[in-house]
Design a protein around this motif. Sequence first.
Motif: not given
Length: 370
Positions: A169-184
Motif C-alpha cells: 500500500a502507498e501513503l497518500g497525501a492525506d497521511g493514510t495508506f490505501g488498500v494493499p494490493r497483491v504484488v507477490l
Amino acid sequence: MLASSRLPELAVRLDGVTVARGRPMLSDRLWLSRICNDLLAGAISLVVQSVARFSAGELVPIADSPAPILKSGGFFRNYLSFFCRGLVDRAMQKIRLGRRPFYWQVAYRLIDGPGVAETGQLDGTPFTVLADDGQRFYADPFVFERDGRHHLFVEEFPYATGRGVISVAELGADGTFGVPRVVLEAAHHLSYPQVFAHAGEIFMIPESGAARELVLYRAAQFPDRWVRDTVLMTDRDFNDATLLESEGRFWLLGTERFGYGSASDTMAAYSAPSLRGPWAAHVLNPIAIDHSATRPGGAFIRHGDALVLPVQNGSRAYGGGLGLMRLDRLDDFDVRFAPPRPIGPGPAWARTGIHTLNRAGNVEVVDSAG
C-alpha cells in the motif's frame, strides 16, 4: 512442572557444571503431549549447540538457575484446573473472532523524533489501524521509502485460501495508506516481506519456510513486479530471516526448525561474501534456544554505534510481545546479543503486545494479534 503451568528451562551440565541453558517455546500449552514434544525438540537443539561450542572451544560454565518452586496438590489437581481454564479461554476467543480462525492487525503512524525503538514504549502519537474487509488480515509490516514516497509491504492472509501473499500500500497525501494490493504470491505461504536497497536495486527476502527454501526477489518494476533472483538456501525451515551487512560481509539471522518443535525459539545465523551467496551456516549453530530472544520481529535498527534487533517474546503465546536486543558480537567465531529490553505497553497502541516493529523516515509500523 508442566501441570503447574510453569515455563520450563533446560540445562546442559558437563561434569556437574552448567554449560548451556535453553527456554523452548511451547506452541500449545493446553496439551501435555505437544508440550513434551516441544521440550524434547528444544533439548535436542540444546545438546547440538553444546557439542558445537565444545568443538569450537567456546563451551564455558554459566551461572546456575535457582531450583524451581513447584505447586503442591499433585499432578491431576494442578493440570485439570489449568486445562479447564484453557478450554474456556479458547471457547471465548472463538466466539470473539467469529468465523475467523485467527486475526492480526497492522498499524502505522507518522512521527518526528524518537519512536518505539528509542523510547521502548508504545506512547506518543496514536497508531492508525490498516483496515481490512473481514475476509483477510494483514501482518508483518515493513515500510520502504523511495523518491520521497512511502510503501508499506505486508503479509496478506485471505481466509479463503489459507495462504499468505505479499501486498503493498502507498501513503497518500492525506497521511493514510490505501488498500494493499497483491504484488507477490506463490504456491506456498509467504510472509515477513523484508524490502531493502542494495547496489542500486531493490530486493525482497520474504519468509517461505513452508517451501523449505529462502529466495531473494528483485524488483523488476517497483513496487508491483518482483522476479526470483537467487535461491539463497534450500532444504531449510528458516523463519523471519533478517539481513545485515557488516564489515563487507552479509549475515542472515532468524529461527530455524530442525525437524520438530517450535519455529520460534531456535536462532541460527548464516553468512556470505555477497548478497547472492554462497551462504554458509555459522559454526556455532544453533546460536540460542529461547522463547523470548531468538525470532526477529523487524529489521536491524542502528542506535549510534550500536545495532539493535527487535525480537519476539513468545514466553506466553506467539505474538505476545516484542523486545529490543543489542548485538554485541557478530563474526565467524561467535554471535552474542545482550538480553532483550521489553517494549512496554502504552496508549498509542492499546494491545497486549506487538509482534513486528519497523520504521522508514517518519513512518513507523507495528502489528499484533487482534
